[in-house]
Design an enzyme around this catalytic site. Structure first.
Site, PDB file in Angstrom:
ATOM      1  N   TYR A   1      -9.953  26.255  22.700  1.00  0.00           N
ATOM      2  CA  TYR A   1     -10.080  24.993  21.983  1.00  0.00           C
ATOM      3  C   TYR A   1     -11.147  24.116  22.637  1.00  0.00           C
ATOM      4  CZ  TYR A   1      -5.815  26.025  19.322  1.00  0.00           C
ATOM      5  OH  TYR A   1      -4.872  26.597  18.492  1.00  0.00           O
TER       6      TYR A   1
ATOM      7  N   PRO B   1       0.262  22.481   9.353  1.00  0.00           N
ATOM      8  CA  PRO B   1       1.372  22.054   8.491  1.00  0.00           C
ATOM      9  C   PRO B   1       1.044  20.865   7.589  1.00  0.00           C
ATOM     10  CG  PRO B   1       1.728  21.232  10.707  1.00  0.00           C
ATOM     11  CD  PRO B   1       0.537  22.162  10.787  1.00  0.00           C
ATOM     12  N   LEU B   2       0.012  20.096   7.931  1.00  0.00           N
ATOM     13  CA  LEU B   2      -0.367  18.944   7.111  1.00  0.00           C
ATOM     14  C   LEU B   2      -1.458  19.285   6.103  1.00  0.00           C
ATOM     15  CD1 LEU B   2      -0.292  16.143   9.837  1.00  0.00           C
ATOM     16  CD2 LEU B   2       1.320  16.443   7.955  1.00  0.00           C
TER      17      LEU B   2
ATOM     18  N   GLY C   1      -4.851  17.450   5.537  1.00  0.00           N
ATOM     19  CA  GLY C   1      -4.895  16.160   4.853  1.00  0.00           C
ATOM     20  C   GLY C   1      -4.987  16.245   3.342  1.00  0.00           C
TER      21      GLY C   1
ATOM     22  N   PHE D   1      -2.886  16.541   0.983  1.00  0.00           N
ATOM     23  CA  PHE D   1      -1.928  15.762   0.196  1.00  0.00           C
ATOM     24  C   PHE D   1      -1.680  14.369   0.767  1.00  0.00           C
ATOM     25  CE2 PHE D   1      -0.449  20.289  -0.082  1.00  0.00           C
ATOM     26  CZ  PHE D   1      -0.832  20.516  -1.392  1.00  0.00           C
ATOM     27  N   THR D   2      -2.386  14.027   1.827  1.00  0.00           N
ATOM     28  CA  THR D   2      -2.045  12.788   2.540  1.00  0.00           C
ATOM     29  C   THR D   2      -3.258  11.918   2.822  1.00  0.00           C
ATOM     30  OG1 THR D   2      -2.171  14.015   4.635  1.00  0.00           O
ATOM     31  CG2 THR D   2       0.013  13.767   3.619  1.00  0.00           C
TER      32      THR D   2
ATOM     33  N   GLU E   1     -11.500  14.473  -5.087  1.00  0.00           N
ATOM     34  CA  GLU E   1     -12.637  14.855  -5.917  1.00  0.00           C
ATOM     35  C   GLU E   1     -12.789  16.378  -5.932  1.00  0.00           C
ATOM     36  OE1 GLU E   1     -17.472  14.061  -6.319  1.00  0.00           O
ATOM     37  OE2 GLU E   1     -16.283  13.033  -4.787  1.00  0.00           O
TER      38      GLU E   1
END
Length: 325
Positions: free
Chosen positions: A61, A231-232, A235, A237-238, A243
């Site tokens: 990382y 898991p997010l 982004g 959906f958040t 567009e």
């Protein structure tokens, strides 16, 4: 929130894991800056305030800088190491311009990788070491030797894998004395093959799925903790721009926002709560470096407990774009 001893599937009482891939700046070998250490410190503090006590790393990382800035933060916080569970991964080797990108589960690489991880983090031991991605050339007996040496030296307490099938885990476990305690997989609401695999049995549309059949059940039966990376949904959906998004993504984003408003919580908590509702007790690994977004996940455990079967299926069906068969 105290750290519990790792035993079987329960590697800590932290229902959410903070993924540290976003720390350390850019994906290059430039030195990290004081600003990047500050960003890491704020994210770590936000995680702790949210009740997160498990932190996930990998030796690759940000070319090692994610671990290095985390280590810098730990230097300023005496006693923090004993309050948290540290997990890291090894096995991926980037191209150097001559040799290709590759996977390496050789004993020598595993041992040297762990030494580098510990040096960057500034700690004497890892709670959990994961093999990052399956190496086609892996020799279980050689991996077992590496694990045994790491366990005996006290450098690693527990071992697991990432992105592996049930068959690959069984293949490794035949030689490895220590139980595999984790499998980290991509599981989230915008990638649903891990659920569709189970409901499209004996249906033509299920023949094209690429998710390993039986992996969830194997992990449950063998007390292997399932962790979910991504898991997010990056982004989707958040807050990410809609567009060019598909109709299912737009509809699901609206449904999540509606549920969050009705429940007086955040879209992130709804999204994670949906994932954590699954009987496998999935541990989401949130990969954000934003302190505010970390805090937005705080209510996820409660939302998982409150989410009804109907709520869960409403989100699943919306994300699929078609009803279940």
């Amino acid at each position: 929130m105290k750290v519990m001893p790792i035993q079987k599937r329960e590697i800590s009482d932290s229902r959410i894991v903070f993924g540290c891939m976003g720390l350390g700046g850019d994906w290059n070998y430039d030195p990290y800056t004081h600003e990047q250490v500050t960003i890491a410190e704020k994210a770590i503090e936000a995680a702790l305030e949210t009740g997160i006590t498990m932190f996930d790393h990998a030796d690759i990382y940000k070319m090692g800088k994610a671990e290095a800035v985390f280590g810098e933060v730990m230097k300023t916080k005496p006693g923090l190491r004993e309050q948290i569970v540290l997990q890291s991964k090894c096995g991926i080797r980037f191209t150097d311009g001559v040799l290709p990108q590759r996977y390496d589960f050789s004993k020598s690489h595993i041992l040297s990788s762990v030494d580098g991880i510990l040096q960057r983090l500034g700690t004497d031991y890892l709670d959990v070491l994961l093999l990052h991605r399956p190496d086609p050339l892996m020799e279980p007996d050689e991996i077992a030797e590496a694990f045994q040496q790491l366990k005996a030296s006290g450098k690693v307490r527990h071992f697991g894998v990432s992105n592996m099938t049930a068959a690959q885990m069984r293949y490794l476990q035949k030689s490895i004395e220590q139980p595999l305690v984790v499998n980290q997989l991509e599981l989230h609401l915008s990638r649903l093959d891990w659920l569709d695999q189970g409901i499209l049995v004996n249906r033509a549309e299920g023949s094209s799925l690429n998710f390993d059949d039986g992996i969830l059940q194997h992990c449950l039966m063998e007390d292997i903790q399932l962790q979910a990376w991504g898991p997010l949904s990056q982004g989707r959906f958040t807050g990410k721009s809609l567009e060019g998004a598909s109709e299912p993504v737009k509809a699901t984003t609206a449904l999540i926002a509606k549920m969050a408003q009705e429940r007086e919580t955040t879209p992130e908590a709804i999204l994670l709560g949906w994932l954590m509702k699954h009987p496998a007790k999935i541990q989401p690994v949130i990969g954000t470096s934003s302190a505010e977004r970390v805090k937005a996940c705080k209510d996820a455990v409660r939302q998982a407990e409150l989410m009804s079967r109907e709520d869960w299926y409403a989100l699943y069906t919306s994300a699929r774009g078609v009803r279940v068969p």
